[in-house]
Design a protein around this motif. Structure first.
Motif, PDB file in Angstrom:
ATOM      1  N   ILE B  64      -7.549  36.538  12.707  1.00 16.74           N
ATOM      2  CA  ILE B  64      -8.721  35.880  13.314  1.00 16.74           C
ATOM      3  C   ILE B  64      -9.925  36.830  13.298  1.00 16.74           C
ATOM      4  CG2 ILE B  64      -9.609  34.754  15.399  1.00 16.74           C
ATOM      5  CD1 ILE B  64      -6.648  33.962  15.993  1.00 16.74           C
ATOM      6  N   GLY B  65      -9.675  38.113  13.512  1.00 20.41           N
ATOM      7  CA  GLY B  65     -10.771  39.088  13.472  1.00 20.41           C
ATOM      8  C   GLY B  65     -11.427  39.135  12.103  1.00 20.41           C
ATOM      9  N   VAL B  66     -10.620  39.144  11.049  1.00 16.05           N
ATOM     10  CA  VAL B  66     -11.151  39.142   9.680  1.00 16.05           C
ATOM     11  C   VAL B  66     -11.924  37.839   9.427  1.00 16.05           C
ATOM     12  CG1 VAL B  66     -10.457  38.932   7.244  1.00 16.05           C
ATOM     13  CG2 VAL B  66      -9.472  40.729   8.687  1.00 16.05           C
ATOM     14  N   ALA B  67     -11.389  36.735   9.932  1.00  9.28           N
ATOM     15  CA  ALA B  67     -12.066  35.441   9.751  1.00  9.28           C
ATOM     16  C   ALA B  67     -13.445  35.471  10.422  1.00  9.28           C
ATOM     17  CB  ALA B  67     -11.213  34.317  10.328  1.00  9.28           C
ATOM     18  N   VAL B  68     -13.505  36.017  11.617  1.00 10.78           N
ATOM     19  CA  VAL B  68     -14.796  36.095  12.323  1.00 10.78           C
ATOM     20  C   VAL B  68     -15.774  36.957  11.514  1.00 10.78           C
ATOM     21  CG1 VAL B  68     -15.958  36.955  14.404  1.00 10.78           C
ATOM     22  CG2 VAL B  68     -13.802  35.696  14.616  1.00 10.78           C
ATOM     23  N   GLY B  69     -15.295  38.106  11.042  1.00 10.66           N
ATOM     24  CA  GLY B  69     -16.157  38.997  10.259  1.00 10.66           C
ATOM     25  C   GLY B  69     -16.666  38.319   9.000  1.00 10.66           C
ATOM     26  N   ALA B  70     -15.763  37.624   8.305  1.00 10.13           N
ATOM     27  CA  ALA B  70     -16.148  36.940   7.067  1.00 10.13           C
ATOM     28  C   ALA B  70     -17.171  35.838   7.350  1.00 10.13           C
ATOM     29  CB  ALA B  70     -14.908  36.349   6.402  1.00 10.13           C
ATOM     30  N   ALA B  71     -16.976  35.139   8.469  1.00 16.86           N
ATOM     31  CA  ALA B  71     -17.912  34.063   8.832  1.00 16.86           C
ATOM     32  C   ALA B  71     -19.295  34.634   9.130  1.00 16.86           C
ATOM     33  CB  ALA B  71     -17.388  33.299  10.045  1.00 16.86           C
ATOM     34  N   LEU B  72     -19.335  35.819   9.715  1.00 14.69           N
ATOM     35  CA  LEU B  72     -20.626  36.434  10.057  1.00 14.69           C
ATOM     36  C   LEU B  72     -21.442  36.784   8.814  1.00 14.69           C
ATOM     37  CD1 LEU B  72     -19.611  38.771  13.034  1.00 14.69           C
ATOM     38  CD2 LEU B  72     -20.886  36.636  13.139  1.00 14.69           C
ATOM     39  N   ARG B  76     -16.686  30.808   4.919  1.00 15.60           N
ATOM     40  CA  ARG B  76     -16.137  29.749   5.783  1.00 15.60           C
ATOM     41  C   ARG B  76     -14.603  29.837   5.743  1.00 15.60           C
ATOM     42  NH1 ARG B  76     -20.907  26.894   6.801  1.00 15.60           N
ATOM     43  NH2 ARG B  76     -19.879  25.509   8.271  1.00 15.60           N
ATOM     44  N   PRO B  77     -14.056  30.779   6.493  1.00 15.04           N
ATOM     45  CA  PRO B  77     -12.606  30.998   6.454  1.00 15.04           C
ATOM     46  C   PRO B  77     -11.797  29.953   7.221  1.00 15.04           C
ATOM     47  CG  PRO B  77     -13.649  32.576   7.915  1.00 15.04           C
ATOM     48  CD  PRO B  77     -14.754  31.752   7.329  1.00 15.04           C
ATOM     49  N   VAL B  78     -10.626  29.669   6.696  1.00 14.01           N
ATOM     50  CA  VAL B  78      -9.656  28.818   7.393  1.00 14.01           C
ATOM     51  C   VAL B  78      -8.401  29.670   7.598  1.00 14.01           C
ATOM     52  CG1 VAL B  78      -8.318  26.680   7.357  1.00 14.01           C
ATOM     53  CG2 VAL B  78     -10.565  26.775   6.238  1.00 14.01           C
ATOM     54  N   ALA B  79      -8.129  30.011   8.840  1.00 12.83           N
ATOM     55  CA  ALA B  79      -6.999  30.883   9.147  1.00 12.83           C
ATOM     56  C   ALA B  79      -5.794  30.049   9.570  1.00 12.83           C
ATOM     57  CB  ALA B  79      -7.380  31.852  10.263  1.00 12.83           C
ATOM     58  N   GLU B  80      -4.635  30.420   9.058  1.00 11.21           N
ATOM     59  CA  GLU B  80      -3.413  29.720   9.476  1.00 11.21           C
ATOM     60  C   GLU B  80      -2.623  30.595  10.439  1.00 11.21           C
ATOM     61  OE1 GLU B  80      -0.716  27.584   6.637  1.00 11.21           O
ATOM     62  OE2 GLU B  80       0.837  28.892   7.457  1.00 11.21           O
ATOM     63  N   MET B  81      -2.320  30.027  11.596  1.00 11.69           N
ATOM     64  CA  MET B  81      -1.321  30.631  12.475  1.00 11.69           C
ATOM     65  C   MET B  81       0.015  30.036  12.036  1.00 11.69           C
ATOM     66  SD  MET B  81      -3.068  32.456  14.761  1.00 11.69           S
ATOM     67  CE  MET B  81      -4.002  32.960  13.309  1.00 11.69           C
ATOM     68  N   THR B  88      -1.576  33.418  20.639  1.00 10.48           N
ATOM     69  CA  THR B  88      -1.821  34.300  21.791  1.00 10.48           C
ATOM     70  C   THR B  88      -2.135  35.715  21.344  1.00 10.48           C
ATOM     71  OG1 THR B  88       0.570  34.584  21.897  1.00 10.48           O
ATOM     72  CG2 THR B  88      -0.406  33.052  23.461  1.00 10.48           C
ATOM     73  N   VAL B  89      -1.541  36.130  20.228  1.00  8.70           N
ATOM     74  CA  VAL B  89      -1.755  37.496  19.746  1.00  8.70           C
ATOM     75  C   VAL B  89      -3.210  37.683  19.272  1.00  8.70           C
ATOM     76  CG1 VAL B  89      -0.827  39.311  18.264  1.00  8.70           C
ATOM     77  CG2 VAL B  89       0.678  37.477  19.043  1.00  8.70           C
ATOM     78  N   GLY B  90      -3.844  36.595  18.876  1.00  7.46           N
ATOM     79  CA  GLY B  90      -5.243  36.682  18.449  1.00  7.46           C
ATOM     80  C   GLY B  90      -6.208  36.120  19.483  1.00  7.46           C
ATOM     81  N   PHE B  91      -5.739  35.971  20.695  1.00  3.47           N
ATOM     82  CA  PHE B  91      -6.511  35.278  21.746  1.00  3.47           C
ATOM     83  C   PHE B  91      -7.886  35.908  21.974  1.00  3.47           C
ATOM     84  CE2 PHE B  91      -7.340  33.794  26.104  1.00  3.47           C
ATOM     85  CZ  PHE B  91      -6.991  32.462  25.987  1.00  3.47           C
ATOM     86  N   SER B  92      -7.910  37.234  22.076  1.00  2.75           N
ATOM     87  CA  SER B  92      -9.169  37.907  22.391  1.00  2.75           C
ATOM     88  C   SER B  92     -10.198  37.700  21.277  1.00  2.75           C
ATOM     89  CB  SER B  92      -8.926  39.399  22.618  1.00  2.75           C
ATOM     90  OG  SER B  92     -10.145  40.024  22.946  1.00  2.75           O
ATOM     91  N   GLN B  93      -9.747  37.766  20.017  1.00  2.00           N
ATOM     92  CA  GLN B  93     -10.677  37.544  18.906  1.00  2.00           C
ATOM     93  C   GLN B  93     -11.313  36.162  18.998  1.00  2.00           C
ATOM     94  OE1 GLN B  93     -11.858  39.593  16.912  1.00  2.00           O
ATOM     95  NE2 GLN B  93     -10.440  41.312  16.792  1.00  2.00           N
TER      96      GLN B  93
END
Lengths: 81, 326
Positions: B64-72, B76-81, B88-93
């Motif tokens: 999710i962190g990489v997705a946020v960075g790429a979006a910035l 337009r990333p699509v991340a799969e959990m 929950t492991v990526g909750f803070s991002q």
């Protein structure tokens, strides 16, 4: 899912596939019979019988869909390649 | 018109959006050659290559962190959990960074996080969660939960084109069980924030989403046969922002409401919808609002206990009869 449960589901899948094929054959049998029917009563009877076989096939296909869906979920849960 | 499954609808949406916009790319655990745990991305690696279908380490925070960075920087990333449970492991991002970035800096964060959710699959407590309410509570996120192949496809397209972070809860029980004929090649986008009237009715409204739409349809059929009740069903489709107008319209039509969701009861979407109705439509009600949901426990692994834990048509029928006979 245990190995035994998996094998039972796989075996059930094969049974259903055979049953679906038989329903298909029965459907085509009644369709052919309708084509050579000589009276309106016969046409109506064979049409109804064909419809019934078609419904049986649909019911079996629904069961197969259910088994396939759960087998795929189980594969994902166990991370099998 | 080709009949496709709920899962195939998701794959089609990904493929068509990647063909439409080269900024769209996918990332997640084993989504490349392996095609993802559920095979949603099967074939996309071969079609679009490694740069647009990226395998990641087993770290949802990193994904999710990489997705946020790429979006910035305009992607337009699509991340799969792999399973919604692991989000929950990526909750803070998600809640600290993605959700607040636009508010803090005025920069859009167009990411989609796909989260395969839901129980009824004998997956136990780590593979069956419905965590949508956590994210509905966080301002700055949009949350959708489709129930049909048409909506799975149309809402994912809308999510990918949206400039906000969108949580996309796809129900894995529905993956290969629900099929629908969809027009081939049509670029149908289902707008985020619009509910769908699944079935009009006169006596009681079932307000629901995701897998429970199908349980409500079964319940409605039985209630029609056994009680001669004409049940209305509203599929919320989007949980944040809620289609308040559609919710209040159905209350106005029937005056009786049962809210149904697969997630557990306490502080769930049902509580929010009930509060919305209480605040804005109390005078339209002829009975208290009932909620049908999973029990407030972790999802049991034993099938018989999971069955007891999950909401189902029988529990919906009991709740409907209670509001009808109030």
């Amino acid at each position: 899912m245990t190995q035994k449960e998996f094998e039972e589901l796989t075996s059930m899948r094969e049974i259903l596939q055979i049953a679906i094929k038989r329903e298909e054959e029965a459907y085509h049998f009644y369709i052919r019979a309708r084509q050579v029917a000589r009276t309106p009563v016969e046409v109506e009877m064979f049409t109804k019988l064909a419809e019934q076989e078609s419904q049986h096939k649909k019911a079996l296909e629904d069961q197969l869909t259910e088994i396939d869906a759960q087998l795929e979920i189980d594969r994902a849960l166990s991370y099998d390649v | 018109m080709a009949e496709i499954t709920y899962l195939q609808a998701i794959t089609e949406a990904l493929r068509e959006e990647m063909q439409r916009d080269e900024k769209v790319f996918l990332l997640g655990e084993d989504i490349g050659i392996y095609g993802g745990a559920f095979k949603v991305t099967k074939g996309l690696y071969e079609e679009f290559g490694q740069a647009r279908v990226m395998d990641t380490p087993i770290s949802e925070s990193a994904i999710i962190g990489v997705a946020v960075g790429a979006a910035l920087v305009g992607m337009r990333p699509v991340a799969e959990m792999q399973f919604a449970d692991f989000i929950t492991v990526g909750f803070s991002q998600l809640v600290t960074n993605a959700a607040t970035m636009h508010y803090r800096y005025g920069i859009p964060v167009p990411i989609v996080v796909r989260a395969p959710s839901g129980g009824g699959i004998h997956g136990g407590a780590f593979h069956s969660k419905n965590p949508e309410a956590w994210f509905v509570h966080q301002p700055g996120l949009k949350v959708v939960a489709p129930s049909t192949p048409a909506d799975a496809k149309g809402l994912l397209k809308a999510a990918i084109r949206d400039n906000n972070p969108v949580l996309y809860f796809e129900n894995k029980f529905l993956y290969r069980r629900i099929k629908e004929k969809l027009p081939e090649g049509d670029d149908v986008v289902v707008p985020i924030g619009k509910a769908r009237l699944v079935k009009p009715g006169r006596h009681v409204s079932l307000i629901t989403y995701g897998s429970m739409v199908h349980a409500c349809l079964q319940a409605a059929e039985i209630l029609n046969e056994q009680d001669q009740l004409d049940v209305e069903i509203l599929d919320l489709r989007t949980l944040q922002p809620l289609d308040k107008e559609a919710v209040l319209s159905t209350v106005e039509r029937t005056s009786r409401v049962v809210i149904v969701h697969e997630a557990n009861l306490t502080a769930g979407i049902g509580a929010e919808v009930a509060a919305l109705i209480s605040d804005n439509g109390f005078e339209m009600l002829d009975a208290p609002i009932k909620r049908v949901a999973a029990l407030d426990t972790p999802t049991p692994y034993a099938p018989v206990l999971e069955e007891y834990f999950m909401p189902n048509p029988e529990k919906i029928i009991v709740a409907v009869r209670q509001v009808i006979h109030f």
